[in-house]
Each structure stands twice: as C-alpha cells, then as structure tokens.
Design an enzyme around this catalytic site. Structure first.
Site, short mmCIF file in Angstrom:
data_model
loop_
_atom_site.label_atom_id
_atom_site.label_comp_id
_atom_site.label_asym_id
_atom_site.label_seq_id
_atom_site.Cartn_x
_atom_site.Cartn_y
_atom_site.Cartn_z
N ASP A 225 -1.44 -1.12 6.02
CA ASP A 225 -1.74 -0.68 7.38
C ASP A 225 -3.17 -0.21 7.57
O ASP A 225 -3.55 0.17 8.67
CB ASP A 225 -0.79 0.45 7.78
CG ASP A 225 -1.09 1.76 7.04
OD1 ASP A 225 -1.68 1.68 5.93
OD2 ASP A 225 -0.78 2.84 7.57
N ASP B 25 -6.89 -2.46 3.48
CA ASP B 25 -5.89 -3.47 3.12
C ASP B 25 -6.22 -4.85 3.70
O ASP B 25 -5.60 -5.84 3.32
CB ASP B 25 -4.50 -3.06 3.64
CG ASP B 25 -4.03 -1.73 3.05
OD1 ASP B 25 -4.27 -1.51 1.86
OD2 ASP B 25 -3.44 -0.94 3.80
N ASP C 212 0.86 -1.17 0.00
CA ASP C 212 0.00 0.00 0.00
C ASP C 212 0.91 1.24 0.00
O ASP C 212 2.07 1.15 0.39
CB ASP C 212 -0.89 -0.03 1.24
CG ASP C 212 -1.76 1.21 1.35
OD1 ASP C 212 -2.34 1.59 0.33
OD2 ASP C 212 -1.84 1.78 2.45
#
Length: 785
Positions: A673, A677, A470
């Site tokens: 995080d 996700d 990410d």
C-alpha cells in the site's frame, strides 16, 4: 561573479548585451525585456528568458545553467527510446510501429508529454464503426425480432445500403487491422489480427461480389428475388467489437503512466536555495545542482537527496521504508528527496539531483517493471497460431476439391466453398469470448470491493503460487496504538498516560497520536505542559506544574539519573514483540523518579491470520518484505504464520526479491500500500494494492482491494479463477462452432446428402455462437465471492 556581470552589462560604446539565459546577443533600444537585479541591468531576447531569470537569477549568473546543459547533452546523446508492449524485445529511437505485430510503440520512460495518437485514432475509428454497425444490425436482425425493415425498403435497396455503410468501415476504419494482419502473415506470427483480416476481408469481398454481381452464382444459392445473402453486418460488427477491446486496452495502458506521474508529484516543484551572501529564495527544482545549500522547513518535502548540514528534525521516510514512524535527523545524516520533514528546520547540501535521486530511481524501476510485463496474448492468440493456417488450409483444399470433383460450374462452386469456409471462421464469437467475460467479471468484482485494472491481472492471479506482502498497512493497521502501560510501584496507569499525553499534545508524530487517542478513550484530564523541548533521537521534555517531565528512550531516561528498576528488562521483552517503548521520568527540583513506561505497536489486522491460513490451504506461500526492523518483522510473522521474512528492505530490494522469485519459476503476486511498494507491485506478475494506501501503489497495481484487507485477496483469487474458467468455456463454444461449421461450409456433407451449406444458415449459426458466448459470460454476475 563580477566577471560574469561585466560581460553581460553593456557599456556606452557597446550597444549590445548578452542574454544571461540563452546566451544570444540582444540589441539595446529595441524594446527587449530588461530586469534590474542587485543594482545591475540585464537584457533578454524574449519574455520567456526574462521570466526564467527572474525566477532564479543565481542559477544563471553562477554558470550552473551551463553545467546543467552539458550534463543534459551527454544524457540526450541517445534519443527517447520506444518499445512494443506486446514484443518488448523491439526497441528503437522515436515512435513508430512494431515490425512484428504492427502495434504502436510506447515510450520506455512510461510517460510522455505527447498525446496517445493511437488511442485518439482508434477512438475516432470506433465511433465510425459503431455508427455504421447500428443501422446494419437493424437492417439484418430487424426481421428476426418482428421489424421487417427489408420488406419496407426492398431487398435490393437494403443490400446496396449495407454496402454503402460497410465500405468506409472496412476500407478506412479497419485499415490498421489489415496492416497488422498482413504483418503477422509476413512475419509468420499468426494471431488475432490474422483471423480478423481473413474474416473481415473474406466477408466484405464475398458480399461485394454477391451484391453487385449475383449472376456469377448458381440460382440454387439465391434467395427470394434472385438476391444472394451478404455478410456486410458481420464484417462491420467484428471491426466495431475489436475497436471496443482495443480502446479499452489502450486506456488501461495509458493509465499505467499514472503511477509514474503520481511518483513525480511527490517531489516539490521548488526548493529553497541559500546562496553565498545569505539570501534565500524558492528556485525551480530542475535548477538545483549538486552542492547547492537548501533549507527544508517544517511540513515541506525534502527536494533532493543530500546530507544535513544544520538543524534537527524528524522526517517521514515511508516513501523509502514504508514505516509510519518518522526518523530523527541531525547534521551528517542523509535525507532522501520526496520524504516529508515533520517538525524542525533543516539546512542540507544537495548531493544527488534529477535522474540520480532515489525518487527518480523508483520511477525508473516502476517504468522498467511495467515494460517487462508484456500483455498476455490470451488463449485466443495461442490457439490462433494453429487455427489460422488450419482454416486457410481447409479453404484451399475445399477450393481444389470442388474445382476437380464439383458439379458445373465447378469454378463458381469452388470459390463459394472456399469463401464460405473463411466467412464461417469469422472471429465474431471469438472476439466476444474474452471481453464479455472480463466486462462482467470487473463489474462483479467492483461490487465485492475488488477493482480490476487489466484483464491480464485476473488471468495471472488464478495461477499465483506465492504472494509477497508488505507489513505496514497490509498485515498491520498502519496506525500505531498504545499496547502496554507499565507503571512503576505506587504509580497508576492513568497518571503515566496523563503526563505522556501532556507532553505529546500538539505533536504530529504518529506515536504521539497513539498516546493521545489512548488518553481520549479513557477520558483523562490532560494537564498543561510548558517549555516544550524535543531532543532529536531521544525524546521530548516539558514543564508540567512544578516538575519537569521526560518521555523518550532508555538512553534519555538514564541521562536524568534514574534507576530503571527492572523495567528495562520488560522493555526488552516488549521490543522483541515488535513494540516501541518509551520511558516516563518526572523530576521534582533535581530529584528524578521513574514513573513507568508506555509501549506502542502497530496492531495486526483482525482477519489477517484467517486469510493467510486460507491462502496456505489454497497452496499459496506467503513472504513478508518490509522496511521495518528484523525484530518487529519477526514478531508479526510469528503471530501470523508467515513462511518467509525479509526485513529492512528498500524499494529496489522488494523489486529484486519479486524478480528473484519469478526467476525461480514462481508466479508471484505482490500486495502492498505504500510508495515504497510501487516498483515491486509493477514488477510482480500481479500487483495487489490496498485501496487504503498511497495513490502511486494503486496506480502501479493490476488490482485494487478497496477494503485494504487480505480477505480481499481471497475474493480476487476466486473471481480470477472463475473468470478464466468462463473465458475457456467461451473459447470452447467459439472454436467448437468453427470446428463443426468449417467442414460443413467446405462441403463435406454434399457427397453423402447433396447438401451445401446455405450462407443464410451460416449467418444464423454465427449469431447463435455469439449468443451462447454472451449468455455464458453473463453468468459471472451471480458469482458468489
């Protein structure tokens, strides 16, 4: 509505009423609960129905409860489905055991209101096994360390005491292992349960015969006092060790449900319903149906998916996109349940509720991904498929050879040889090989900021060849900062920053926080702003002194009538670098002047570029998947040398990307995080959660990197490789011991040397193999990460 009321309220002639909640007939004058609502009396069959109605009268009087019951009846036509964590192809309604491996089935939803009965049962059996194993080890190992317990109480009594301690463990505590071992034989899926059943069963049966019928054995095999050596402690210790591993694994699997519970907690428990007559009240979330009008106040979470009818606000949609910057919402815009309303008040219409919301779909994705990741059987189980039939075959051959060619009494020698083969193959060292390495590695990892949730994650991380990351919070800090201040001619940077900070003072917007932090670092004297006004989707304005100041996008700036004086070109360049640009305009009595622009960006983490280069050198490909705009994502990727970029990706898109990469033959790790996700973290071969992120991300992942940086991935990968190498070494020790010991136990040395392996020597050899495994595993404590 009036018809519904008339059917509920009793008349003088009718001394019965209908409970508006459950529909049951209520006899009046019997002390049943009553509630007066808007001038009408309602009667209930029990206090529970009374309390439900009091919480949400409209839900029951409108008939929405009946619609909801019909919908639930359709969805519950199929009962709750359960599956096996080891054999996910096994699916059935209701709990039970797997017909292949014998393990308890788990709910496919990922969570269950029921307690984990297998964990409770195994914990109880572990305590019984451990309480028996400790005195057994004292009895058998005491003489080796200078505590002659057996001499004190006598060899005969010691053997009977061992039998008494071992019997409840083998016949009761180990019963599930025997059931699974028998299932593995019937289905021909040989595994650790097969080994445990054979080893424990052979050790216990032999020991019972040796203890109570020693006259069946030749005198040459007996020790002092005419007693045969017994293996009760080996059987019990094996059972206790296996229960330790099982309870740890069950606890780990139980924690996978924490990710789903954390997701469910993102939705509010109530929603503020607006009824047709204008009344408002907080109704239970489960009572909200499509079409309800709801009010979302500042600081509240959006209860369900829907569309804005009235009002304007900024909504934090990091749940969906992962990006920290709130999104402006106006009438006609869609809002997602679980996202956070920041500033204004919204009136929305509920469109998707219950299992149809985006949040519910994310929950389903996480549960599905966790189910699809059946635990690795491990090297021990893969080898066990060949080892079990080999050991059994050697035992049968030894029995036949001694029966035909052995000295008298040939039958007794044949039985001893066969049982010795099965005993010496007891998976004591095999049972220690993996858990000892994992326990030592997890302790070492914790010291280095790498928290290991499952042993499976470590094994798979060593094989990863592609990492999906990410952007926000993983590659970048996840906290915007002022990167550029470009004042217009004759204006200072500090003047631009002072006016911008005055406008943003008191705002909770992340961009406002960045501007205020920058002003604080320069120790600027921030003027007082009055008549503050937020213009949704454009910017903010307020009165400072005798002038009105505007801060917002280019459209907002042009509406004041100013010429952007070439700063719009600079703004375009900054936007291409992934920065958010705001223009500052000051209006003095109808004459507006462009003061300058401020650019805010989410800076790349300092060590990200070095870590990515190291991962590239290690043969790992890096793929970015972010909900941010393509322009911003491309700018970050160019700086860091990312191999592949996927921008504007929603949670299901990240999960699909991971699944597509896995289908392409890659072993994929996902590092993230955010809540968005979580599905991808659960779907990946290895989920790597940044410890600075959302709880649900941490719960969905197999490993957590406490420091939240990419260097943690390098440390975790080193730990994984060394742990797998250590496990293989342990398994080599365990199997090498069996490779040498099994033929000797079968009697291959007897024709040449006239030597038949003493059971006591077999016990010593077994202990040495376990000591070698433990010593090797403890080397991981000194691993340099």
């Amino acid at each position: 509505m009036q018809e519904t009321v008339a059917s509920i309220v009793p008349t003088e002639e009718n001394r019965e009423a209908t409970d508006p909640v459950c529909g049951m007939t209520v006899a009046l004058g019997k002390g049943k609960p009553t509630l007066r609502y808007k001038g009408e009396d309602y009667h209930f069959c029990n206090p529970k129905c009374h309390d439900k109605f009091e919480t949400d009268p409209y839900f029951y009087l409108s008939g929405n409860n009946l619609k909801k019951k019909e919908l639930e009846a359709e969805r519950s036509a199929t009962g709750a489905l359960f599956t096996c964590p080891m054999d996910p192809e096994i699916v059935q309604e209701g709990p039970g055991t797997c017909p292949i491996c014998g393990m308890a089935l788990e709910p496919m939803s990922g969570v269950s209101d029921e307690p984990n009965h297998e964990l409770i049962d195994f914990t109880r059996r572990l305590w019984v096994s451990a309480l028996a194993a400790i005195p057994l080890l004292v009895l058998t190992m005491g003489p080796m360390v200078g505590v002659p317990v057996r001499d004190w109480i006598g060899e005969g009594f010691a053997i009977y005491l061992e039998a008494i301690l071992a019997t409840p463990v083998v016949l009761w505590a180990a019963l599930p292992f025997f059931q699974r071992g028998w299932t593995s034989l019937v289905t021909r899926h040989f595994n650790m349960w097969t080994l445990i059943m054979i080893g424990v069963g052979a050790a216990y049966l032999y020991s019972m015969i040796a203890a109570f019928m020693p006259f069946l054995f030749p005198d040459t095999l007996k020790g002092a006092g005419g007693h045969m050596p017994v293996y009760f402690e080996a059987a019990v210790v094996i059972v206790a060790l296996v229960f330790v591993g099982q309870v740890l694994e069950l606890n780990a699997r139980e924690r996978t449900g924490d990710a789903i519970r954390a997701l469910l907690d993102l939705a509010p428990k109530t929603a503020r319903r607006i009824v047709a007559d204008g009344d408002e009240y907080d109704a239970p979330l489960e009572n909200i149906v499509a079409g309800d009008r709801l009010r979302v106040r500042p600081g509240e979470a959006v209860p369900v998916d829907g569309v804005v009818l009235e009002g304007g606000s900024s909504v934090d949609e990091s749940l969906v996109t992962g990006e920290p910057v709130p999104v402006a919402k106006e009438p006609g815009d869609r809002v997602t349940g679980g996202t956070l309303n920041k500033t204004g008040t919204l009136v929305m219409e509920a469109q998707l509720v219950g299992e149809d919301t985006m949040l519910a779909k994310i929950v389903d994705m996480v549960a599905s991904a966790q189910r699809s990741r059946a635990p690795i059987q491990g090297l021990a189980d893969r080898v066990a498929g060949y080892f079990v039939p080999t050991v059994v075959g050697v035992a049968v051959l030894a029995f036949c050879a001694w029966l035909v060619f052995g000295p008298s009494p040939s039958l007794v020698h044949a039985v001893i040889a066969a049982v010795s083969v099965l005993i010496i193959a007891c998976p004591c060292a095999l049972g220690l090989a993996t858990p000892m390495s994992i326990m030592t590695a997890t302790g070492r990892g914790a010291q280095a900021g790498v928290l290991v949730k499952t042993a499976e994650s470590l094994e798979r991380l060593a094989e990863v060849d592609m990492i999906v990351v990410d952007k926000t919070g993983t590659l970048t800090e996840g906290r915007p900062v002022v990167s550029d201040i470009l004042p217009n001619a004759g204006v200072t940077e500090n003047h631009v920053l002072e006016l911008a900070a005055a406008l943003e003072k008191g705002s909770e917007h992340p961009l406002a926080e960045a501007i205020l932090d920058a002003a604080g670092e320069r120790q600027l004297d921030i003027p007082v702003a009055n008549s503050f006004e937020a213009v949704t989707g454009k910017g903010v304005t307020a009165k400072i002194g005798t002038s009105r100041v505007f801060l917002g996008n280019a459209v907002f700036a042009r509406e004041t009538g100013v010429d952007l004086d070439g700063l719009d070109e600079r703004a375009e360049e900054l936007s291409e670098l992934g920065r958010t640009v705001m223009f500052l305009v000051q209006d003095f009595g109808g004459q507006a002047f462009l003061q300058g622009l401020i650019a805010v960006s989410d800076p790349v983490k300092p060590n990200a570029k070095v870590a990515i280069a190291a991962l590239h050198h290690d043969g790992v490909k890096i793929v970015m998947a972010t909900g941010d705009a393509p322009q911003t994502a491309a700018a970050v990727a160019a700086v860091l040398g990312i191999d592949e970029v996927h921008a504007g990706v929603l949670p299901e898109g990240k999960q699909k990307l991971v699944e597509d990469l896995k289908a392409g033959g890659h072993t994929v790790a996902m590092a993230g995080d955010g809540v968005n996700d979580a599905p991808a973290l659960a779907a990946a071969d290895v989920g790597l959660a940044m410890g600075t992120g959302a709880d649900v991300a941490v719960e969905s992942a197999g490993l957590t990197l406490l420091k939240g940086d990419l260097e943690g991935i390098l440390r975790a990968r080193t730990l994984a490789r060394e742990t797998v190498r250590n496990i293989r070494q342990n398994l080599f020790f365990a199997f090498a011991y069996n490779t040498v010991g099994v033929p000797v136990a079968a009697g291959v040395l007897y024709p040449v040397f006239g030597v038949l392996l003493s059971p006591m020597l077999a016990a010593v050899a077994m202990s040495l193999s376990s000591v070698s495994v433990i010593s090797n595993a403890l080397r991981l404590r000194t691993l340099k990460l």
